[in-house]
Scaffold this active site. Sequence first.
Site, short mmCIF file in Angstrom:
data_model
loop_
_atom_site.label_atom_id
_atom_site.label_comp_id
_atom_site.label_asym_id
_atom_site.label_seq_id
_atom_site.Cartn_x
_atom_site.Cartn_y
_atom_site.Cartn_z
N GLU A 6 3.10 18.45 -1.34
CA GLU A 6 2.64 19.59 -2.15
C GLU A 6 1.18 19.42 -2.58
O GLU A 6 0.50 20.40 -2.90
CB GLU A 6 3.54 19.80 -3.37
CG GLU A 6 3.79 18.58 -4.25
CD GLU A 6 4.96 17.72 -3.77
OE1 GLU A 6 5.09 17.48 -2.55
OE2 GLU A 6 5.73 17.27 -4.64
N GLY B 135 7.22 7.19 0.12
CA GLY B 135 7.54 6.00 -0.66
C GLY B 135 9.01 5.61 -0.57
O GLY B 135 9.87 6.44 -0.26
N ILE B 136 9.27 4.37 -0.90
CA ILE B 136 10.62 3.83 -0.71
C ILE B 136 11.64 4.48 -1.65
O ILE B 136 12.79 4.72 -1.25
CB ILE B 136 10.61 2.29 -0.83
CG1 ILE B 136 11.93 1.72 -0.36
CG2 ILE B 136 10.26 1.80 -2.22
CD1 ILE B 136 11.85 0.29 0.05
N GLU B 137 11.22 4.79 -2.88
CA GLU B 137 12.19 5.39 -3.82
C GLU B 137 12.60 6.78 -3.33
O GLU B 137 13.77 7.16 -3.42
CB GLU B 137 11.61 5.45 -5.24
CG GLU B 137 11.54 4.07 -5.91
CD GLU B 137 12.82 3.25 -5.76
OE1 GLU B 137 13.93 3.82 -5.82
OE2 GLU B 137 12.73 2.03 -5.53
N THR B 138 11.63 7.54 -2.81
CA THR B 138 11.97 8.85 -2.24
C THR B 138 12.88 8.64 -1.03
O THR B 138 13.84 9.40 -0.82
CB THR B 138 10.70 9.60 -1.83
OG1 THR B 138 9.76 9.54 -2.89
CG2 THR B 138 10.99 11.05 -1.51
N GLY B 139 12.57 7.63 -0.24
CA GLY B 139 13.40 7.33 0.93
C GLY B 139 14.85 7.10 0.55
O GLY B 139 15.77 7.59 1.22
N GLU C 259 4.11 -2.35 -3.71
CA GLU C 259 3.02 -1.57 -3.10
C GLU C 259 2.22 -0.87 -4.20
O GLU C 259 2.73 -0.01 -4.91
CB GLU C 259 3.61 -0.53 -2.15
CG GLU C 259 2.55 0.18 -1.33
CD GLU C 259 3.12 1.29 -0.46
OE1 GLU C 259 3.97 2.06 -0.96
OE2 GLU C 259 2.72 1.38 0.71
N LYS D 297 7.59 20.07 6.08
CA LYS D 297 7.21 20.18 4.67
C LYS D 297 6.12 19.15 4.36
O LYS D 297 6.40 17.96 4.24
CB LYS D 297 8.40 19.94 3.73
CG LYS D 297 8.02 20.32 2.29
CD LYS D 297 8.80 19.57 1.25
CE LYS D 297 8.13 18.35 0.72
NZ LYS D 297 6.85 18.52 0.03
N GLU E 267 9.50 6.31 7.71
CA GLU E 267 8.29 5.46 7.67
C GLU E 267 7.95 5.28 6.20
O GLU E 267 7.53 6.23 5.54
CB GLU E 267 7.12 6.16 8.37
CG GLU E 267 7.30 6.41 9.84
CD GLU E 267 7.33 5.15 10.66
OE1 GLU E 267 6.91 4.09 10.16
OE2 GLU E 267 7.80 5.22 11.80
N CYS F 116 -0.56 2.91 4.19
CA CYS F 116 0.72 2.17 4.22
C CYS F 116 0.53 0.77 4.76
O CYS F 116 1.20 -0.17 4.33
CB CYS F 116 1.74 2.93 5.07
SG CYS F 116 1.16 3.24 6.75
N1 LIG Z 1 4.98 3.77 7.16
C1 LIG Z 1 4.06 4.69 7.38
O1 LIG Z 1 3.66 4.94 8.50
C2 LIG Z 1 3.48 5.45 6.22
C3 LIG Z 1 2.41 6.32 6.44
C4 LIG Z 1 1.88 7.00 5.36
C5 LIG Z 1 2.38 6.81 4.08
N2 LIG Z 1 3.42 5.96 3.90
C6 LIG Z 1 3.94 5.72 2.54
O2 LIG Z 1 3.93 6.92 1.78
C7 LIG Z 1 3.80 6.62 0.40
C8 LIG Z 1 2.76 7.50 -0.23
O3 LIG Z 1 3.04 8.83 -0.01
P1 LIG Z 1 3.59 9.80 -1.16
O4 LIG Z 1 3.16 9.33 -2.49
O5 LIG Z 1 3.30 11.19 -0.72
O6 LIG Z 1 5.15 9.54 -1.04
P2 LIG Z 1 6.32 10.33 -1.75
O7 LIG Z 1 7.56 9.62 -1.37
O8 LIG Z 1 6.05 10.58 -3.18
O9 LIG Z 1 6.25 11.78 -1.07
C9 LIG Z 1 6.31 11.94 0.34
C10 LIG Z 1 6.89 13.29 0.64
O10 LIG Z 1 8.24 13.32 0.16
C11 LIG Z 1 8.45 14.49 -0.61
N3 LIG Z 1 9.50 14.22 -1.60
C12 LIG Z 1 9.36 13.73 -2.84
N4 LIG Z 1 10.58 13.65 -3.45
C13 LIG Z 1 11.49 14.10 -2.56
C14 LIG Z 1 12.90 14.24 -2.57
N5 LIG Z 1 13.64 13.92 -3.65
N6 LIG Z 1 13.53 14.72 -1.47
C15 LIG Z 1 12.81 15.02 -0.37
N7 LIG Z 1 11.47 14.93 -0.29
C16 LIG Z 1 10.81 14.46 -1.36
C17 LIG Z 1 7.09 14.79 -1.19
O11 LIG Z 1 7.02 16.14 -1.60
C18 LIG Z 1 6.17 14.46 -0.02
O12 LIG Z 1 6.13 15.55 0.88
C19 LIG Z 1 3.42 5.16 0.33
O13 LIG Z 1 4.53 4.40 -0.05
C20 LIG Z 1 3.01 4.85 1.77
O14 LIG Z 1 3.15 3.50 2.12
C21 LIG Z 1 3.99 5.28 4.92
C1 LIG Z 2 0.09 4.82 9.64
N1 LIG Z 2 -1.27 4.99 9.11
C2 LIG Z 2 -1.97 3.72 9.16
C3 LIG Z 2 -1.98 5.96 9.95
C4 LIG Z 2 -1.26 5.57 7.80
C5 LIG Z 2 -0.56 4.85 6.78
O1 LIG Z 2 -0.65 5.20 5.62
#
Ligand SMILES: NC(=O)c1ccc[n+]([C@@H]2O[C@H](COP(=O)([O-])OP(=O)(O)OC[C@H]3O[C@@H](n4cnc5c(N)ncnc54)[C@H](O)[C@@H]3O)[C@@H](O)[C@H]2O)c1
Ligand SMILES: C[N+](C)(C)CC=O
Length: 500
Positions: free
Chosen positions: A185, A236-240, A392, A182, A257, A291
């Site tokens: 979006e 993101g961490i809150e989604t995590g 962040e 997935k 991640e 990230c």
């Molecule tokens: N550590 C890494 O390697 C790495 C790499 C890239 C991005 N990131 C992190 O990603 C974040 C930015 O990405 P984002 O804004 O798309 O993050 P996000 O958490 O908003 O969304 C990420 C994905 O999760 C899905 N999602 C949202 N709510 C959900 C739920 N309740 N249940 C299941 N899935 C859900 C979204 O549709 C999307 O596909 C930043 O915090 C960034 O640091 C980390």
């Molecule tokens: C892991 N990296 C650096 C490719 C993307 C992070 O957002």
Amino acid sequence: MEQYLNPDTLGKMYIDGEWREAASGKTRDIIYPYDQRKIARVTEGDVEDARQAIAAARRAFDKGDWARTPASERGALVGKLADLIERDAEELAALESWDTAKTMEESRGDMQDIAGIFRYFAGLADKDAGEVIASPIPNTTSTIVREPVGVCGQISPWNYPLLQASWKMAPALATGNTIVMKPSEDTPLTTIKVTQLAEEAGFPAGVVNLVLGAGPTVGKELAESVDVDLISFTGGIETGRKIMQAATGNMKKIAFELGGKNPNVIFADTDLELAIDYVLNGIFFHAGQVCSAGARLIVEDSLHDKLVEGVIERTKKIRLGEAFDPKTEMGPLISEKHRAKVERYIQIGKDEGAKLVLGGDRPSDPALQKGFFVNPTIFVDCDTSMRIVQEEVFGPVLTVERFHTEEEAIRLANDTTYGLSGAVWSKDQNRAHRVASAMRMGTVWINDFNIYFAQAPWGGYKQSGIGRELGAAGLEEYTEIKHVYQNYATEPLNWFGASS
Ligand SMILES: NC(=O)c1ccc[n+]([C@@H]2O[C@H](COP(=O)([O-])OP(=O)(O)OC[C@H]3O[C@@H](n4cnc5c(N)ncnc54)[C@H](O)[C@@H]3O)[C@@H](O)[C@H]2O)c1
Ligand SMILES: C[N+](C)(C)CC=O
């Protein structure tokens, strides 16, 4: 690059070897963040579509043929996908730039990386021969084998849409799992295209499935479903946190991640021009939507003023613009919603007493008014009590802290709930290694910044993640370990009911 767009064609989901529209018939417009132009329309999946994709992946896994396919054959298919990605790299790069507004040069680099990732995991697919361990019991053997986990839900973010998806797809497929991917979006275009390439490569029906739609519906279903054995999430961490809770129903494996607030620690013996150059790249690359962005500059007191001055001067020259203009150095943020978040943090920084020395506003250039731009922004006089230093921002916002001793540099670098990555700069190699070993992060760069490649594991300490992607560790995430014990001389136990 318009030739790669077809706004009138509906992007579809791929379930059980078929391209399908959402059961609801709903669609979503995809826009170009530079000028909000509609560039594509995709079907908008919902819980029902996610269930169908999970069921298809479950059937394909439980049938057993894919998991039992010789590892060398699975590897060859993953390798073929790498070839197809290379063949269509220019189209994929253009789609990524339309979707994210990152520069074409960045997207081309991403596509090379992505082909390399599929190739790396293709090569690893048949290298695991299991392991015979020393059994403590006479006349027995103990063998350790790795097997696929099963059905893998894979959820990716918008900042590196295909790169982050490929870190999940390639190892999962190489090890014999079935997947339901997935994408975000906001940015599904390259993941749709790569799924078309997976079909062309010849993966069996049900092995690769793609669902499109929102996180709280489609993503949540993947996290909750008892038919999903592993959920791999980048975001993101809150989604995590939500996904972690949703995953408890069947105690599925989780691989996360998450975000980072990455320190870039610079000692005074570092070459000034080199330091300036890498500070800029660390934070302003992809408008800070990385990230591992070097959002926290932590600089030795005696170098502080010269370094800050040099960083400000060069930052003023950063050319904002359009993804396909070769002169562009930094594009817009992904959406209005995300720009509002970044601007909220800039206000928080000001309110907390951090000193704004550059940016903090939007560009005045009339050509940029439709894009979600924020000017490169620098705060000095920052400290670790500030939210602008701790949280962040995920935008082009640099905070600067100063240190006087090595111990203080380490303390500042580690004073964060995150632990994704960081860097230390010094000509004194002993000191650089001492500091690197004290930094509580999954990746530490010495005299460099933001380097990642397929061979090295990537992931976070503390709240930056669980598990690793890339490297041999990234393959192992997608396997279960089984111990097979064989007795060659089984004798009666006579433990129960054997006495007369
Ligand atoms: N550590 C890494 O390697 C790495 C790499 C890239 C991005 N990131 C992190 O990603 C974040 C930015 O990405 P984002 O804004 O798309 O993050 P996000 O958490 O908003 O969304 C990420 C994905 O999760 C899905 N999602 C949202 N709510 C959900 C739920 N309740 N249940 C299941 N899935 C859900 C979204 O549709 C999307 O596909 C930043 O915090 C960034 O640091 C980390
Ligand atoms: C892991 N990296 C650096 C490719 C993307 C992070 O957002």
